[in-house]
Scaffold this motif. Sequence first.
Motif, PDB file in Angstrom:
ATOM      1  N   ARG A 180       5.837  23.694   0.523  1.00 29.02           N
ATOM      2  CA  ARG A 180       6.630  22.651   1.177  1.00 29.02           C
ATOM      3  C   ARG A 180       5.869  21.319   1.151  1.00 29.02           C
ATOM      4  NH1 ARG A 180      10.626  22.978   5.714  1.00 29.02           N
ATOM      5  NH2 ARG A 180      10.565  20.966   6.773  1.00 29.02           N
ATOM      6  N   PRO A 181       6.497  20.258   0.626  1.00 27.25           N
ATOM      7  CA  PRO A 181       5.775  18.990   0.567  1.00 27.25           C
ATOM      8  C   PRO A 181       5.871  18.185   1.866  1.00 27.25           C
ATOM      9  CG  PRO A 181       7.870  18.802  -0.604  1.00 27.25           C
ATOM     10  CD  PRO A 181       7.809  20.203  -0.050  1.00 27.25           C
ATOM     11  N   LEU A 182       4.806  17.482   2.169  1.00 25.71           N
ATOM     12  CA  LEU A 182       4.778  16.484   3.249  1.00 25.71           C
ATOM     13  C   LEU A 182       4.369  15.189   2.565  1.00 25.71           C
ATOM     14  CD1 LEU A 182       4.633  15.441   6.184  1.00 25.71           C
ATOM     15  CD2 LEU A 182       2.372  16.448   6.370  1.00 25.71           C
ATOM     16  N   LEU A 183       5.272  14.221   2.517  1.00 32.31           N
ATOM     17  CA  LEU A 183       5.049  13.036   1.690  1.00 32.31           C
ATOM     18  C   LEU A 183       4.576  11.848   2.544  1.00 32.31           C
ATOM     19  CD1 LEU A 183       5.395  12.037  -1.278  1.00 32.31           C
ATOM     20  CD2 LEU A 183       7.615  11.127  -0.573  1.00 32.31           C
ATOM     21  N   THR A 184       3.441  11.262   2.139  1.00 29.36           N
ATOM     22  CA  THR A 184       2.889  10.095   2.845  1.00 29.36           C
ATOM     23  C   THR A 184       3.289   8.823   2.100  1.00 29.36           C
ATOM     24  OG1 THR A 184       0.965  11.443   3.427  1.00 29.36           O
ATOM     25  CG2 THR A 184       0.781   9.074   3.774  1.00 29.36           C
ATOM     26  N   LEU A 185       3.872   7.874   2.832  1.00 29.26           N
ATOM     27  CA  LEU A 185       4.347   6.651   2.173  1.00 29.26           C
ATOM     28  C   LEU A 185       3.264   5.581   2.084  1.00 29.26           C
ATOM     29  CD1 LEU A 185       7.934   6.468   3.729  1.00 29.26           C
ATOM     30  CD2 LEU A 185       7.302   7.169   1.419  1.00 29.26           C
ATOM     31  N   HIS A 186       2.334   5.567   3.021  1.00 32.13           N
ATOM     32  CA  HIS A 186       1.220   4.604   2.929  1.00 32.13           C
ATOM     33  C   HIS A 186      -0.073   5.290   3.324  1.00 32.13           C
ATOM     34  CE1 HIS A 186      -1.607   1.500   4.366  1.00 32.13           C
ATOM     35  NE2 HIS A 186      -1.198   0.891   3.281  1.00 32.13           N
ATOM     36  N   HIS A 187      -1.016   5.304   2.400  1.00 32.68           N
ATOM     37  CA  HIS A 187      -2.334   5.895   2.696  1.00 32.68           C
ATOM     38  C   HIS A 187      -3.391   4.906   2.205  1.00 32.68           C
ATOM     39  CE1 HIS A 187      -4.659   9.856   3.316  1.00 32.68           C
ATOM     40  NE2 HIS A 187      -5.570   8.910   3.134  1.00 32.68           N
ATOM     41  N   PHE A 188      -3.594   3.855   2.971  1.00 34.39           N
ATOM     42  CA  PHE A 188      -4.638   2.833   2.803  1.00 34.39           C
ATOM     43  C   PHE A 188      -4.421   1.836   1.669  1.00 34.39           C
ATOM     44  CE2 PHE A 188      -7.923   6.055   4.680  1.00 34.39           C
ATOM     45  CZ  PHE A 188      -7.402   5.869   5.937  1.00 34.39           C
ATOM     46  N   ALA A 189      -3.951   2.258   0.496  1.00 27.83           N
ATOM     47  CA  ALA A 189      -3.890   1.315  -0.626  1.00 27.83           C
ATOM     48  C   ALA A 189      -2.565   0.556  -0.651  1.00 27.83           C
ATOM     49  CB  ALA A 189      -4.078   2.066  -1.942  1.00 27.83           C
ATOM     50  N   VAL A 190      -2.622  -0.701  -1.109  1.00 26.02           N
ATOM     51  CA  VAL A 190      -1.409  -1.495  -1.338  1.00 26.02           C
ATOM     52  C   VAL A 190      -1.572  -2.194  -2.684  1.00 26.02           C
ATOM     53  CG1 VAL A 190      -0.923  -1.877   1.120  1.00 26.02           C
ATOM     54  CG2 VAL A 190      -2.344  -3.537  -0.128  1.00 26.02           C
ATOM     55  N   PRO A 191      -0.480  -2.724  -3.248  1.00 21.33           N
ATOM     56  CA  PRO A 191      -0.654  -3.480  -4.497  1.00 21.33           C
ATOM     57  C   PRO A 191      -1.539  -4.705  -4.262  1.00 21.33           C
ATOM     58  CG  PRO A 191       1.679  -3.016  -4.085  1.00 21.33           C
ATOM     59  CD  PRO A 191       0.933  -2.651  -2.841  1.00 21.33           C
ATOM     60  N   GLN A 192      -2.357  -5.027  -5.245  1.00 21.31           N
ATOM     61  CA  GLN A 192      -3.232  -6.199  -5.110  1.00 21.31           C
ATOM     62  C   GLN A 192      -2.403  -7.467  -4.884  1.00 21.31           C
ATOM     63  OE1 GLN A 192      -6.426  -6.545  -4.744  1.00 21.31           O
ATOM     64  NE2 GLN A 192      -6.477  -8.794  -4.923  1.00 21.31           N
ATOM     65  N   TRP A 193      -1.258  -7.572  -5.587  1.00 22.03           N
ATOM     66  CA  TRP A 193      -0.439  -8.787  -5.431  1.00 22.03           C
ATOM     67  C   TRP A 193       0.053  -8.944  -3.996  1.00 22.03           C
ATOM     68  CZ3 TRP A 193       4.459  -8.031  -3.630  1.00 22.03           C
ATOM     69  CH2 TRP A 193       5.108  -6.832  -3.907  1.00 22.03           C
ATOM     70  N   TRP A 194       0.258  -7.828  -3.320  1.00 29.59           N
ATOM     71  CA  TRP A 194       0.785  -7.895  -1.945  1.00 29.59           C
ATOM     72  C   TRP A 194      -0.340  -8.197  -0.960  1.00 29.59           C
ATOM     73  CZ3 TRP A 194       1.334  -4.700   2.673  1.00 29.59           C
ATOM     74  CH2 TRP A 194       2.445  -5.031   3.468  1.00 29.59           C
ATOM     75  N   LEU A 195      -1.507  -7.633  -1.236  1.00 28.29           N
ATOM     76  CA  LEU A 195      -2.654  -7.941  -0.377  1.00 28.29           C
ATOM     77  C   LEU A 195      -2.969  -9.436  -0.459  1.00 28.29           C
ATOM     78  CD1 LEU A 195      -4.801  -6.538   1.455  1.00 28.29           C
ATOM     79  CD2 LEU A 195      -6.356  -6.769  -0.485  1.00 28.29           C
ATOM     80  N   ALA A 196      -2.859  -9.989  -1.680  1.00 26.51           N
ATOM     81  CA  ALA A 196      -3.195 -11.400  -1.889  1.00 26.51           C
ATOM     82  C   ALA A 196      -2.305 -12.315  -1.041  1.00 26.51           C
ATOM     83  CB  ALA A 196      -3.064 -11.744  -3.366  1.00 26.51           C
ATOM     84  N   LYS A 197      -1.123 -11.879  -0.711  1.00 23.76           N
ATOM     85  CA  LYS A 197      -0.266 -12.725   0.138  1.00 23.76           C
ATOM     86  C   LYS A 197      -0.329 -12.321   1.610  1.00 23.76           C
ATOM     87  CE  LYS A 197       4.278 -12.059  -0.378  1.00 23.76           C
ATOM     88  NZ  LYS A 197       5.608 -11.899  -0.989  1.00 23.76           N
ATOM     89  N   GLY A 198      -1.352 -11.556   1.955  1.00 19.76           N
ATOM     90  CA  GLY A 198      -1.571 -11.275   3.378  1.00 19.76           C
ATOM     91  C   GLY A 198      -1.313  -9.841   3.796  1.00 19.76           C
TER      92      GLY A 198
END
Length: 503
Positions: A180-198
């Motif tokens: 049975r899967p348990l899916l995580t939508l955010h686990h620490f990483a984000v796109p670099q382009w999105w981090l660059a805008k805050g």
Amino acid sequence: MAKKSAKKTVKKTAKAAPKSKSKLKSKSNSKAKSATAAKSKPAAKSKTQTASKASPANPRARGVSAKPRASSAPRDFPRDFLWGTATAATQVDGGDTASDWSHFCRQRGRILDGSTSDTACDHWNRYEADFGIMKSMGLNAHRFGVDWSRFQPEAGGEFDPEALDHLRARLSSLKRKNIRPLLTLHHFAVPQWWLAKGGFTREANLGEFYAFARFIVEGVGDLVEDYITFNEPNIYALMSYLLGAWPPARKGMSGYVDHIKVQRSMVLAHFTLYDMIREIHGRKNFKTPRISISKHMRIMDPRNPESRLDVDRANVADYRMNRLVPDAIHSGRLLEPLGNGEQIHDPEAWDFYGLNYYTRDIVSFALLKPQTLFINTEVRPGCETNDLGWEIYPEGLERLLLDVHARYGLPIQITENGTADAADAFRGKYMIDHLAAVKRAMDAGVQVDAYYHWSFLDNFEWAEGYTARFGLVGVDYETQQRSLRPAGELYGQIARTGILPAV
Ligand code: IFM
């Protein structure tokens, strides 16, 4: 201040924890009052050695003198208990060069061993063989995540349909194996382009994250029932914005302010995602989802229980580390310092409590640490520790389970628990001791439905690089060969029998 949840009594005897949520619950997709916008490739055939079938009682499990109990022994855990492992995309998948972590790894001195997450365990290409190992162990659940940058490497770009196909193939592979899967939508990483805008410091950015989440849930919701929206919001905010150890490596007073903003954004985003996932599942006739966050909890004990200053700082540390975000989600309020206590969502915007547990901190007052609210944390002198110097303290898990049950009255899933032990010298005993703590809590009336061991594979341990080995399955990073460790065999035995061996 935090609104106190009605305390629920923990039974001292047989289990009879509430199977459903408290009567306070009033949940409807449309009624939610969120103030936020309510808004493959086939895997390459692995040439690696697949682990052999786990043997029954495993005498090679170091740290444990394996004494299997008679097959007639009563089960310690119910038949429908979920026995899983957990991983995170950045830590195992490899091949994603658009994430903030991929960029961060390229900055000199950021990662202890100078490594990158670029290849990691190449799990993206080897998932089929890896899931085969899980199956051979007898596991019936697996928690893993998606990295947004993999699906949308460029700002404003289309979401990648091939990445979605790949995710569907992974989920289908798990389903075929009755895992049975348990899916995580955010686990620490984000796109670099999105981090660059805050990134999460700007609430105006959240719409882009919602679009990604919608793409995933619409695309695979027929294959997933259990979701984690955010993994360890507190640790993400702490490491990335207060301690400067993770991207974007912020600290100082402005970092302090941003680490509050990040947690506020994640609470707001959780409310929106909770409604969104339920709405999508309802509209598309997918099964009713179960949604939560994975909450990193630590025991915070005062160094000197006689010192009012130490006790006071331990209480503050406990609130900030263990309760702020869960209390906000449970009450539907933006509690201080995330807001002014304003009600912005119906209470109880979660279906279970996801608990990550590793260790205890000893807390004392530190005059010279205003940035951490005069809180100093250290490891208890002379205690037993793992390879990263973290105290091994199984009783802490029992304490937290009792506390979470009393505070929120929700079913609990242990979404991470494990240890760094390169020699696999004490992992087996660690596992048994922590599972015994879980059983004691269950016997006292706490409903625990699942245990996900961190981690399935050795992996990229963030700023520690590949120096820490958390895997039940060891990875040779040169050859990508996998080998099931003795503790992995032991875990399989426990999962198949529901019985804890005597230590
Ligand atoms: O590896 C991490 C994981 O990403 C989040 N929880 C703690 C683990 C061990 O440090």
